[in-house]
Design an enzyme around this catalytic site. Sequence first.
Site, PDB file in Angstrom:
ATOM      1  CD  GLU A 244       7.473   2.966  -9.071  1.00  0.00           C
ATOM      2  OE1 GLU A 244       7.432   2.337  -8.813  1.00  0.00           O
ATOM      3  OE2 GLU A 244       6.620   4.743  -9.392  1.00  0.00           O
ATOM      4  CD  GLU A 386       1.010  -8.535 -18.561  1.00  0.00           C
ATOM      5  OE1 GLU A 386       1.898  -9.271 -18.019  1.00  0.00           O
ATOM      6  OE2 GLU A 386       1.445  -7.665 -17.148  1.00  0.00           O
TER       7      GLU A 386
END
Length: 399
Positions: A244, A386
């Site tokens: 993905e 992050e």
Amino acid sequence: MNLDFTPEEQAFRDEVRAFIAENYPKHLGDVGLREDLSREDFLAWHNILGEKGWSVPAWPVEYGGTGWTPTQRYIWSEENARVNAVMPLPFGVSMVGPVIYTFGNEEQKAKHLPGIRSGDVWWCQGYSEPGAGSDLASLKTTAVRDGDHYVINGQKTWTTLAQYADWGFFLCRTDTDAAKPQEGISFILVDMKTPGVEVKPIKLLDGGHEVNETWLTDVRVPVENLVGEENKGWTYAKFLLAHERSGIAGVARSKRGVEKLREIAANEMVDGEPLIEDFEFARKVSQLEIDLAALEITELRTLAGEQAGKGPGPESSILKIKGTEIQQRLTELTLEAVGSYAAPYYHSVANDDGSNEYPVGPDYSAHAAETYFNMRKTSIYGGSNEIQRNIITKMILGL
């Protein structure tokens, strides 16, 4: 790396461009926002590609892939981006499909892969939960074995376009006593028409209905819908997310976006001069193009690695981070270029007698604000940026 196309590759580009020109559904045109599309619109190009045999170019040939080289696949993405084509949705083609043909059994492959290739079966993703987004391993949805079935209970959120889905792939906790939370998760396929599955819309600020919350209440799913081994779902989930994230980079579409940005900036005037001639604005566009060129080379290297049998690794996290940052910067610059015409929802004004409406500003300004706000999510979905930096630190730097 030689980035020049061979005569054979140029001929392939010509073939692809001609096929798109002759077969891409004319009614789709140059689409704006996804919420403007119906289920039929989303699937129109997918169905045509399924008949042609071009809907899953990245799959192995034995499962219906094209056998194209990385360069051909790159050309394919560029040509579709050139016309802003509505591509096959990733949930089946890029996510669950590779999981099924890699980890599923022969019965699952025979049952599910044909419908993904043709576009006849719509899939959705059941990963995130209200308390388990970036910290996905803390998910609470349970699947309890009861004879030949699992009984699933829980809630998933942000299930994109689940209102159209025929099937979904869900991460469920099958062992609540596992030493590590990742060790008690399974990957289960769910028929969305099963009693107990309820899809509720999440209305966005612009009124669109793209995402949903999905409730599962005593949903009985045959054990045969378990992919791979019980409690090994975390492994399959990471495999899926790597695929993905590689696709999220969106290099070809960003390149087309930069072209459109330059066109807009050439038409917008500031103090009597085209905006694109303003030094500071031109500098920001040039820096964006430099970063995009570097990302393009990274994507080509990743595609070459996949062709050599190397699955996407930490480089998929690099593609995800830089790709989404570039997409966001692109929408920011577009918003800056359009200026006051980008005021949200200020697209048209009714005549004094209310008979009809006339547009406010140029056509290219119509969706600038909505696109800007919608693209804020790209640095979060598929694993927040992050988290991707943590993955890179661990897998590349060994920290």
